[in-house]
Structures are given as structure tokens and as C-alpha cells.
Design a protein around this motif. Structure first.
Motif, PDB file in Angstrom:
ATOM      1  N   GLY A   1      -4.673 -18.632  -3.358  1.00 28.81           N
ATOM      2  CA  GLY A   1      -4.421 -18.043  -4.672  1.00 28.81           C
ATOM      3  C   GLY A   1      -5.153 -16.724  -4.843  1.00 28.81           C
ATOM      4  O   GLY A   1      -4.582 -15.737  -5.321  1.00 28.81           O
ATOM      5  N   MET A   2      -6.425 -16.681  -4.449  1.00 32.60           N
ATOM      6  CA  MET A   2      -7.194 -15.437  -4.560  1.00 32.60           C
ATOM      7  C   MET A   2      -6.626 -14.341  -3.663  1.00 32.60           C
ATOM      8  O   MET A   2      -6.569 -13.168  -4.054  1.00 32.60           O
ATOM      9  CB  MET A   2      -8.662 -15.696  -4.236  1.00 32.60           C
ATOM     10  N   ALA A   3      -6.169 -14.719  -2.477  1.00 34.51           N
ATOM     11  CA  ALA A   3      -5.576 -13.736  -1.571  1.00 34.51           C
ATOM     12  C   ALA A   3      -4.273 -13.182  -2.148  1.00 34.51           C
ATOM     13  O   ALA A   3      -3.982 -11.983  -2.020  1.00 34.51           O
ATOM     14  CB  ALA A   3      -5.335 -14.364  -0.197  1.00 34.51           C
ATOM     15  N   GLN A   4      -3.484 -14.030  -2.797  1.00 39.80           N
ATOM     16  CA  GLN A   4      -2.254 -13.568  -3.436  1.00 39.80           C
ATOM     17  C   GLN A   4      -2.558 -12.616  -4.592  1.00 39.80           C
ATOM     18  O   GLN A   4      -1.841 -11.638  -4.802  1.00 39.80           O
ATOM     19  CB  GLN A   4      -1.420 -14.752  -3.922  1.00 39.80           C
ATOM     20  N   ILE A   5      -3.619 -12.900  -5.346  1.00 40.58           N
ATOM     21  CA  ILE A   5      -4.024 -11.996  -6.430  1.00 40.58           C
ATOM     22  C   ILE A   5      -4.426 -10.642  -5.840  1.00 40.58           C
ATOM     23  O   ILE A   5      -4.037  -9.587  -6.358  1.00 40.58           O
ATOM     24  CB  ILE A   5      -5.169 -12.609  -7.262  1.00 40.58           C
ATOM     25  N   GLU A   6      -5.190 -10.664  -4.748  1.00 42.23           N
ATOM     26  CA  GLU A   6      -5.588  -9.416  -4.096  1.00 42.23           C
ATOM     27  C   GLU A   6      -4.358  -8.622  -3.653  1.00 42.23           C
ATOM     28  O   GLU A   6      -4.255  -7.420  -3.902  1.00 42.23           O
ATOM     29  CB  GLU A   6      -6.490  -9.710  -2.898  1.00 42.23           C
ATOM     30  N   ALA A   7      -3.403  -9.292  -3.027  1.00 41.05           N
ATOM     31  CA  ALA A   7      -2.179  -8.616  -2.580  1.00 41.05           C
ATOM     32  C   ALA A   7      -1.416  -8.040  -3.770  1.00 41.05           C
ATOM     33  O   ALA A   7      -0.873  -6.933  -3.703  1.00 41.05           O
ATOM     34  CB  ALA A   7      -1.302  -9.589  -1.792  1.00 41.05           C
ATOM     35  N   ARG A   8      -1.384  -8.781  -4.855  1.00 33.71           N
ATOM     36  CA  ARG A   8      -0.684  -8.304  -6.060  1.00 33.71           C
ATOM     37  C   ARG A   8      -1.381  -7.073  -6.642  1.00 33.71           C
ATOM     38  O   ARG A   8      -0.722  -6.175  -7.166  1.00 33.71           O
ATOM     39  CB  ARG A   8      -0.606  -9.415  -7.095  1.00 33.71           C
ATOM     40  N   CYS A   9      -2.706  -7.033  -6.557  1.00 29.06           N
ATOM     41  CA  CYS A   9      -3.441  -5.851  -7.025  1.00 29.06           C
ATOM     42  C   CYS A   9      -3.007  -4.603  -6.257  1.00 29.06           C
ATOM     43  O   CYS A   9      -2.726  -3.567  -6.862  1.00 29.06           O
ATOM     44  CB  CYS A   9      -4.943  -6.059  -6.871  1.00 29.06           C
ATOM     45  N   TYR A  10      -2.946  -4.716  -4.940  1.00 30.86           N
ATOM     46  CA  TYR A  10      -2.513  -3.564  -4.141  1.00 30.86           C
ATOM     47  C   TYR A  10      -1.064  -3.187  -4.463  1.00 30.86           C
ATOM     48  O   TYR A  10      -0.725  -2.012  -4.529  1.00 30.86           O
ATOM     49  CB  TYR A  10      -2.679  -3.841  -2.646  1.00 30.86           C
TER      50      TYR A  10
END
Length: 110
Positions: free
Chosen positions: A44-53
């Protein structure tokens, strides 16, 4: 990947990548295994990071050509593999891996 699409938050509300002061955390369904639960949170945190970029790019910014990582998790192979899947590139270990290095560099530049 577990595909549980967790959105881990300590309290309701998010500013980036979603500006929603009422956004609720999503941490269910909870797997029976503690290891799978941790994996789901990290995914979930990795998906949030990807969404930020993705949001930065959508607003006219550039996609990062290289991502550097610091902090205790930076040396964790499983966390790096999860982030690599979500980001589409492998995060590189920063020369200084202390979690506060970015803040320290910013403070020192003024």
C-alpha cells in the motif's frame, strides 16, 4: 503481490497524492498471517509512493530518472522488491542512509 490495496493512515485525512481531509485508512481485509499483513501495508505504501510520482508528472513535473532511498528500510531486500514492482524502477541506496539526511541537507543549504 497480495492485491489488497491498503491505504495505511494513522488518522483520517490526506494531502498528497490525494487532497482529502476526510480520507479514511483502508487496512482490510486483514490476512491471517502477520507477515502477509505487513506485506499488504508495504504494498500500500509503495502504491502511494508511485501515485505521488504520477501526480507530479500529471502536474507538469518530470518522472524521476533515478530514485534514491534512505532510512532503515532502504537496506531491506523485500521492501526494495515491493517498491521496484510499484515504481517500475529499482530505488538506489543513497550514499547516506540515515532517515533524516534529506532534511539535514536542506537545513545545511540555508
Amino acid at each position: 503481490p497480495l492485491g489488497l490495496e491498503y491505504y495505511p493512515l494513522n488518522a483520517p485525512g490526506e494531502r498528497f497524492p490525494v487532497n482529502d481531509p476526510e480520507l479514511a485508512s483502508k487496512m482490510e481485509p486483514r490476512p491471517e498471517s502477520d507477515a502477509a499483513f505487513l506485506q499488504a501495508m508495504l504494498e500500500g505504501m509503495a502504491q502511494i509512493e508511485a501515485r505521488c510520482y504520477a501526480e507530479i508528472k500529471a502536474r507538469g513535473g518530470s518522472e524521476p530518472s533515478r530514485i534514491y532511498t534512505a532510512g532503515g528500510g532502504a537496506q531491506n531486500e523485500e521492501w526494495t522488491a515491493i517498491r521496484t514492482r510499484s515504481l517500475g524502477q529499482t530505488p538506489h541506496l543513497a550514499a547516506q542512509t540515515e532517515a533524516a539526511i534529506g532534511t539535514a541537507k536542506l537545513a545545511g543549504s540555508h
